[in-house]
Design a protein around this motif. Sequence first.
Motif, PDB file in Angstrom:
ATOM      1  N   LYS A 212       0.851  -1.193   0.000  1.00  0.00           N
ATOM      2  CA  LYS A 212       0.000   0.000   0.000  1.00  0.00           C
ATOM      3  C   LYS A 212       0.889   1.246   0.000  1.00  0.00           C
ATOM      4  CE  LYS A 212      -4.142  -1.774   2.109  1.00  0.00           C
ATOM      5  NZ  LYS A 212      -4.888  -1.977   3.348  1.00  0.00           N
ATOM      6  N   THR A 213       0.341   2.343  -0.523  1.00  0.00           N
ATOM      7  CA  THR A 213       1.137   3.576  -0.566  1.00  0.00           C
ATOM      8  C   THR A 213       1.010   4.336   0.769  1.00  0.00           C
ATOM      9  OG1 THR A 213      -0.746   4.561  -1.653  1.00  0.00           O
ATOM     10  CG2 THR A 213       1.074   3.914  -3.068  1.00  0.00           C
ATOM     11  N   LEU A 214       1.955   5.275   0.996  1.00  0.00           N
ATOM     12  CA  LEU A 214       1.947   6.030   2.252  1.00  0.00           C
ATOM     13  C   LEU A 214       0.996   7.225   2.170  1.00  0.00           C
ATOM     14  CD1 LEU A 214       5.822   6.231   2.659  1.00  0.00           C
ATOM     15  CD2 LEU A 214       4.314   4.830   4.048  1.00  0.00           C
ATOM     16  N   GLY A 215       0.838   7.735   0.955  1.00  0.00           N
ATOM     17  CA  GLY A 215      -0.017   8.909   0.762  1.00  0.00           C
ATOM     18  C   GLY A 215       0.615  10.174   1.334  1.00  0.00           C
ATOM     19  N   ILE A 216       1.944  10.256   1.261  1.00  0.00           N
ATOM     20  CA  ILE A 216       2.604  11.475   1.762  1.00  0.00           C
ATOM     21  C   ILE A 216       3.500  12.072   0.667  1.00  0.00           C
ATOM     22  CG2 ILE A 216       2.537  10.801   4.213  1.00  0.00           C
ATOM     23  CD1 ILE A 216       5.487  10.021   4.003  1.00  0.00           C
ATOM     24  N   GLU A 217       3.833  13.339   0.840  1.00  0.00           N
ATOM     25  CA  GLU A 217       4.682  14.048  -0.120  1.00  0.00           C
ATOM     26  C   GLU A 217       6.057  13.362  -0.218  1.00  0.00           C
ATOM     27  OE1 GLU A 217       4.826  18.239   0.987  1.00  0.00           O
ATOM     28  OE2 GLU A 217       6.846  18.278   0.090  1.00  0.00           O
ATOM     29  N   GLY A 218       6.566  13.268  -1.421  1.00  0.00           N
ATOM     30  CA  GLY A 218       7.915  12.735  -1.618  1.00  0.00           C
ATOM     31  C   GLY A 218       7.956  11.233  -1.862  1.00  0.00           C
ATOM     32  N   GLU A 219       6.777  10.632  -1.918  1.00  0.00           N
ATOM     33  CA  GLU A 219       6.717   9.178  -2.072  1.00  0.00           C
ATOM     34  C   GLU A 219       7.255   8.709  -3.430  1.00  0.00           C
ATOM     35  OE1 GLU A 219       2.942   7.797  -0.823  1.00  0.00           O
ATOM     36  OE2 GLU A 219       3.564   5.711  -0.909  1.00  0.00           O
ATOM     37  N   GLU A 220       7.246   9.661  -4.407  1.00  0.00           N
ATOM     38  CA  GLU A 220       7.663   9.297  -5.770  1.00  0.00           C
ATOM     39  C   GLU A 220       9.186   9.388  -5.939  1.00  0.00           C
ATOM     40  OE1 GLU A 220       6.211  12.034  -4.742  1.00  0.00           O
ATOM     41  OE2 GLU A 220       7.707  13.491  -5.329  1.00  0.00           O
ATOM     42  N   LEU A 221       9.896   9.835  -4.910  1.00  0.00           N
ATOM     43  CA  LEU A 221      11.349  10.026  -5.032  1.00  0.00           C
ATOM     44  C   LEU A 221      12.080   8.694  -5.208  1.00  0.00           C
ATOM     45  CD1 LEU A 221      11.935  12.692  -2.222  1.00  0.00           C
ATOM     46  CD2 LEU A 221      12.199  13.042  -4.686  1.00  0.00           C
ATOM     47  N   GLU A 222      13.218   8.763  -5.861  1.00  0.00           N
ATOM     48  CA  GLU A 222      14.077   7.582  -5.994  1.00  0.00           C
ATOM     49  C   GLU A 222      14.522   7.129  -4.607  1.00  0.00           C
ATOM     50  OE1 GLU A 222      17.898   7.511  -8.264  1.00  0.00           O
ATOM     51  OE2 GLU A 222      16.550   8.427  -9.751  1.00  0.00           O
ATOM     52  N   GLY A 223      14.490   5.868  -4.360  1.00  0.00           N
ATOM     53  CA  GLY A 223      14.916   5.380  -3.042  1.00  0.00           C
ATOM     54  C   GLY A 223      13.738   5.002  -2.153  1.00  0.00           C
ATOM     55  N   VAL A 224      12.484   5.203  -2.660  1.00  0.00           N
ATOM     56  CA  VAL A 224      11.308   4.749  -1.907  1.00  0.00           C
ATOM     57  C   VAL A 224      10.858   3.439  -2.548  1.00  0.00           C
ATOM     58  CG1 VAL A 224       8.951   5.282  -1.170  1.00  0.00           C
ATOM     59  CG2 VAL A 224      10.611   7.143  -1.453  1.00  0.00           C
ATOM     60  N   TYR A 225      10.725   2.417  -1.746  1.00  0.00           N
ATOM     61  CA  TYR A 225      10.358   1.089  -2.262  1.00  0.00           C
ATOM     62  C   TYR A 225       9.173   0.514  -1.497  1.00  0.00           C
ATOM     63  CZ  TYR A 225      14.926   0.926  -4.567  1.00  0.00           C
ATOM     64  OH  TYR A 225      16.010   1.188  -5.359  1.00  0.00           O
ATOM     65  N   GLY A 226       8.506  -0.451  -2.135  1.00  0.00           N
ATOM     66  CA  GLY A 226       7.472  -1.230  -1.453  1.00  0.00           C
ATOM     67  C   GLY A 226       8.133  -2.479  -0.872  1.00  0.00           C
ATOM     68  N   GLY A 227       7.851  -2.777   0.391  1.00  0.00           N
ATOM     69  CA  GLY A 227       8.469  -3.943   1.037  1.00  0.00           C
ATOM     70  C   GLY A 227       8.089  -5.254   0.361  1.00  0.00           C
ATOM     71  N   ASN A 228       6.808  -5.413  -0.001  1.00  0.00           N
ATOM     72  CA  ASN A 228       6.354  -6.666  -0.626  1.00  0.00           C
ATOM     73  C   ASN A 228       7.097  -6.910  -1.943  1.00  0.00           C
ATOM     74  OD1 ASN A 228       4.189  -5.401   1.020  1.00  0.00           O
ATOM     75  ND2 ASN A 228       3.196  -7.361   0.663  1.00  0.00           N
ATOM     76  N   GLU A 229       7.227  -5.841  -2.744  1.00  0.00           N
ATOM     77  CA  GLU A 229       7.871  -5.973  -4.050  1.00  0.00           C
ATOM     78  C   GLU A 229       9.358  -6.295  -3.895  1.00  0.00           C
ATOM     79  OE1 GLU A 229       5.829  -3.620  -3.128  1.00  0.00           O
ATOM     80  OE2 GLU A 229       4.242  -3.448  -4.630  1.00  0.00           O
TER      81      GLU A 229
END
Length: 423
Positions: A212-229
């Motif tokens: 699921k997404t966090l729904g916060i600013e900056g989530e699209e930045l490089e270095g943000v990952y989904g744990g399941n993926e």
Amino acid sequence: MKKEKRIEKLSNRCLGCSKQPCHFGCPLENEIRDFIKCMKESKEEDACDLLEKTTVLPALCGRICPHEKQCQGSCIRGKRTRPVQIGAIEAYLGDYALEKGKPLKKVGARGKGYKVAVVGGGPAGLTCAAFLAKEEVDVTIYEKHAYLGGLLQHGIPSFRLNKTLVKKTIHNILSLGIHVKLNQELGENLTLKTLEKEYDAIFLAVGANRSKTLGIEGEELEGVYGGNELLEQENHPNYQGKVVAIIGGGDVAMDVARTIQRKNPKKVIVFYRRSEEEMPAEKKEIRRAIKEGIRFRFHANPVRILGKRRVEKLVYVKTKYKGKKQEKKLVSIKGSEKDLKVDYVIRCLGSRLDASMQNLPLKYTDTSVIYTKETGQTSKRKIFAGGDCTNNIHTVAWASKSGREAAKGILAYLEKTKEKIKN
Ligand SMILES: Cc1cc2nc3c(=O)[nH]c(=O)nc-3n(C[C@H](O)[C@H](O)[C@H](O)COP(=O)(O)OP(=O)(O)OC[C@H]3O[C@@H](n4cnc5c(N)ncnc54)[C@H](O)[C@@H]3O)c2cc1C
């Protein structure tokens, strides 16, 4: 102490209660009291036969079920002292059956002459396939990956679940005569329409392994990952010397944190917005994570991720409870905003269905999972579903139970259609 002696000792602690709370605490409703009674009498074969009535995953469930919340959590012994170690006894029996090469048995021929497609080879799909094959249904599993097992293979890390054991369990299930088609992805190189034409019924068990997404600013930045993926695709970045923030307090967060901790980061910090006591992760997993050097920030709620192109900082606020008992509300503490230099942010806030599985011509629930009746039947009579892609509790035992119950539902449906044709 020899394994057999240890298991005998554990079995002898069972009081054999008439109310069997452990049986009702087990999602699969395993005949726990009775298989333990067999163990007290050194009748391993009988104990395995009893287990096989309700489960085809004992070697795995015996190890990775959250026993504290299920069977062992209901054990009368646990009220005063330690509960009977049901998981260890089940795992011993599962291993016993695999080591002895004890094949799973056919139980009837209600499904003879019928063909069923199972889409997804995780615990729900494997169990449904097994209970259908036990009744002589001609079953084919379609799986998008080049291997079976689902989260047993690419979710639960190998330091918690031995993958050879997963392979052996799957091999035993397939020996019932189940066909497998790997690298077949529904929505990609496989359609429901083709399956509907070719099969008498379909069981969908495609899981829900998207973070699921966090729904916060900056989530699209490089270095943000989904744990399941990250766990499924094993496409980890290089963590060496880096600070990794894990967001979430469940079992997936613990598995992701512990996996990354093994890859030489500078620090792994788990951010959880409530207290340690309220963390949904199993207590023993939290203890293990702490022991391995993972740090925790409780009552810390991430609100922004900062960075130009890639993650540089995580901004979070401290939280507290406001109000009395029932009206107790978690609120942010004014002026408590802080930031921390981090290199990676990993989302572990729960799982959802893959987008491609949210557009099938089926009814969905308000929570965007596939709607099913109790029998596992979806809004289309011929299509059944179970496991994480439906409104099911996300554990292996619950997924397996939904597969077993759907197999019953499918057999009843097939028999009904036969009646109709006859008349
Ligand atoms: C990191 C992690 C740790 C966990 N730890 C535990 C634990 O310790 N104990 C516990 O009880 N539960 C645990 N769980 C939960 C448990 O693993 C799941 O509830 C369970 O695996 C769900 O089974 P399933 O068959 O519904 O789905 P999955 O196991 O996800 O299997 C779905 C299968 O369908 C396949 N598939 C997906 N889409 C398609 C498609 N379009 N076409 C064809 N095939 C497709 C997938 O590749 C996969 O093989 C954990 C989950 C995670 C993510």
